[in-house]
Scaffold this motif. Structure first.
Motif, PDB file in Angstrom:
ATOM      1  N   LYS A  67       0.968  -1.381   0.169  1.00 53.78           N
ATOM      2  CA  LYS A  67       0.063  -0.050   0.065  1.00 53.78           C
ATOM      3  C   LYS A  67       0.821   1.233   0.010  1.00 53.78           C
ATOM      4  O   LYS A  67       0.548   2.140  -0.817  1.00 53.78           O
ATOM      5  CB  LYS A  67      -0.877   0.098   1.290  1.00 53.78           C
ATOM      6  CG  LYS A  67      -1.839   1.187   1.012  1.00 53.78           C
ATOM      7  CD  LYS A  67      -2.781   1.103   2.689  1.00 53.78           C
ATOM      8  CE  LYS A  67      -2.306   1.599   3.884  1.00 53.78           C
ATOM      9  NZ  LYS A  67      -2.955   1.531   5.132  1.00 53.78           N
ATOM     10  N   ARG A  68       1.798   1.307   0.892  1.00 53.77           N
ATOM     11  CA  ARG A  68       2.478   2.633   0.988  1.00 53.77           C
ATOM     12  C   ARG A  68       3.736   2.644   0.118  1.00 53.77           C
ATOM     13  O   ARG A  68       4.012   3.859  -0.270  1.00 53.77           O
ATOM     14  CB  ARG A  68       3.048   2.742   2.602  1.00 53.77           C
ATOM     15  CG  ARG A  68       1.925   2.756   3.550  1.00 53.77           C
ATOM     16  CD  ARG A  68       2.305   2.469   5.009  1.00 53.77           C
ATOM     17  NE  ARG A  68       1.381   2.272   5.867  1.00 53.77           N
ATOM     18  CZ  ARG A  68       1.288   1.622   7.013  1.00 53.77           C
ATOM     19  NH1 ARG A  68       2.172   0.909   7.206  1.00 53.77           N
ATOM     20  NH2 ARG A  68       0.460   1.736   7.773  1.00 53.77           N
ATOM     21  N   ARG A  69       4.411   1.679  -0.331  1.00 55.90           N
ATOM     22  CA  ARG A  69       5.705   1.686  -1.142  1.00 55.90           C
ATOM     23  C   ARG A  69       5.474   1.565  -2.436  1.00 55.90           C
ATOM     24  O   ARG A  69       5.793   2.335  -3.199  1.00 55.90           O
ATOM     25  CB  ARG A  69       6.892   0.810  -0.484  1.00 55.90           C
ATOM     26  CG  ARG A  69       7.833   1.041  -1.294  1.00 55.90           C
ATOM     27  CD  ARG A  69       9.255   0.315  -0.589  1.00 55.90           C
ATOM     28  NE  ARG A  69       9.034  -1.136  -1.050  1.00 55.90           N
ATOM     29  CZ  ARG A  69       9.233  -1.733  -2.149  1.00 55.90           C
ATOM     30  NH1 ARG A  69       9.898  -1.174  -3.100  1.00 55.90           N
ATOM     31  NH2 ARG A  69       8.865  -3.145  -2.298  1.00 55.90           N
ATOM     32  N   CYS A  96       2.264   1.651  -3.529  1.00 55.84           N
ATOM     33  CA  CYS A  96       1.149   2.241  -4.267  1.00 55.84           C
ATOM     34  C   CYS A  96      -0.033   1.430  -4.704  1.00 55.84           C
ATOM     35  O   CYS A  96      -0.686   1.954  -5.657  1.00 55.84           O
ATOM     36  CB  CYS A  96       1.184   3.422  -5.210  1.00 55.84           C
ATOM     37  SG  CYS A  96       2.360   4.504  -4.452  1.00 55.84           S
TER      38      CYS A  96
END
Length: 316
Positions: free
Chosen positions: A143-145, A147
């Motif tokens: 999710k964060r790295r 996307c």
């Protein structure tokens, strides 16, 4: 004046994008992969695995996405033969991993999710079906790295760290609650054992108190808790007769324990418990025989995951 020919656009892999997808109003669907930890979030007792897959595929988070992979990882020798056959008919990739070491299935599921995430970016989506906190770090990274959008379908005992790591979360069993219970004519529908499901989470109510309450309401009917499956919020209760089990169901169906309406189904005595792979506390010294099965499963080196699931329907 002479119209200039349209120039082809190319995606990140060097393939030409069709002109009708280059229009801003017609965006090509993004990739989507479903990864199911079926040992943690099992097919609900009495419900069809095909219906479960269909229900998942009809959810709104599939919109605008193209299913690239729908994978189940498990020890196929310990899974119900009927469930495996229905998953196969639903065009699901069944990846067999022998349970000869701890977390073997989880490690394989992480591996194929990682492969999907490495191949598909830019708005692609991962749907993880599990309540195991061991997946929290992986999906947070997606999710964060990377996307990616991560949809989590979890059981009632999912940890806060797992829930917060996902983009969107849904309770797996609440999502499937509207599915009808299928009736197997080869199984006696009414017997002296019942399955009680939708019990409170062990985070909200200690397991011993749940057992105590179930025994309290079952005792007048000659009933006693045999097994409780805390991770799935269910229990098996045995009665002195089928008639008493039926009377108990009639009185206590949708009875509330800790503000949760319980569901009651007659337990199919043939074969093994559908919850047998999950952690359970047994209140009976007798053990249920395990059924060894054979089934056709996908090879771990197969290439089905590289194309849309629509491309590999086979005649039955």
């Amino acid at each position: 004046s002479t119209r200039e020919p349209k120039m082809a656009s190319y995606n990140g892999w060097g393939s030409a994008i069709p002109h009708h997808y280059q229009n801003s109003e017609s965006i090509p669907p993004k990739s989507l992969g479903v990864f199911w930890d079926i040992e943690n979030c099992h097919v609900p007792n009495g419900k069809s695995a095909m219906a479960v897959c269909d229900k998942i595929r009809k959810q709104h988070f599939f919109q605008g996405h193209r299913e690239i992979q729908f994978a189940v990882v498990c020890d196929a020798t310990k899974e119900s033969n009927n469930v495996l056959e229905e998953l196969d008919k639903a065009q699901v990739d069944i990846i067999h991993v022998a349970s000869n070491r701890k977390n073997a299935a989880d490690d394989k599921l992480k591996q194929i999710m990682r492969r999907f995430a490495d191949l598909h970016r830019d708005g692609s989506r991962i749907v993880l079906i599990s309540g195991d906190m061991d997946f929290a770090a992986d999906i947070a990274d997606y999710k964060r790295r990377m996307c990616l959008s991560v949809i989590l379908l979890h059981n009632s005992n999912a940890s806060e760290s797992l829930i917060l790591a996902a983009s969107q979360v849904y309770n797996f069993y609440d999502l499937l609650s509207s599915l009808p219970v299928k009736h197997d004519s080869s199984v006696s529908i009414i017997n002296d054992e019942i399955t009680v499901s939708n019990l409170p989470s062990i985070r909200d109510c200690p397991e011993d108190k749940i057992v105590q309450k179930l025994n309290q309401i079952a005792k007048p009917f000659g009933g006693k808790v045999l097994n409780i499956y805390g991770s799935n919020g269910s229990a098996i209760v045995k009665f002195s007769s089928a008639e008493n089990a039926k009377a108990f169901k009639s009185k206590y169906l949708h009875y509330k324990i800790q503000d949760r309406s319980i569901n009651i189904h007659f337990y199919p005595k043939r074969g093994k418990s559908p919850f047998s792979k999950n952690r359970r506390k047994s209140f009976s010294e007798s053990s249920r025989p395990e059924q060894i099965i054979r089934t056709r499963v996908m090879s771990e080196s197969g290439q089905k995951g590289q194309t849309s699931s629509e491309d590999y329907h086979h005649p039955r």
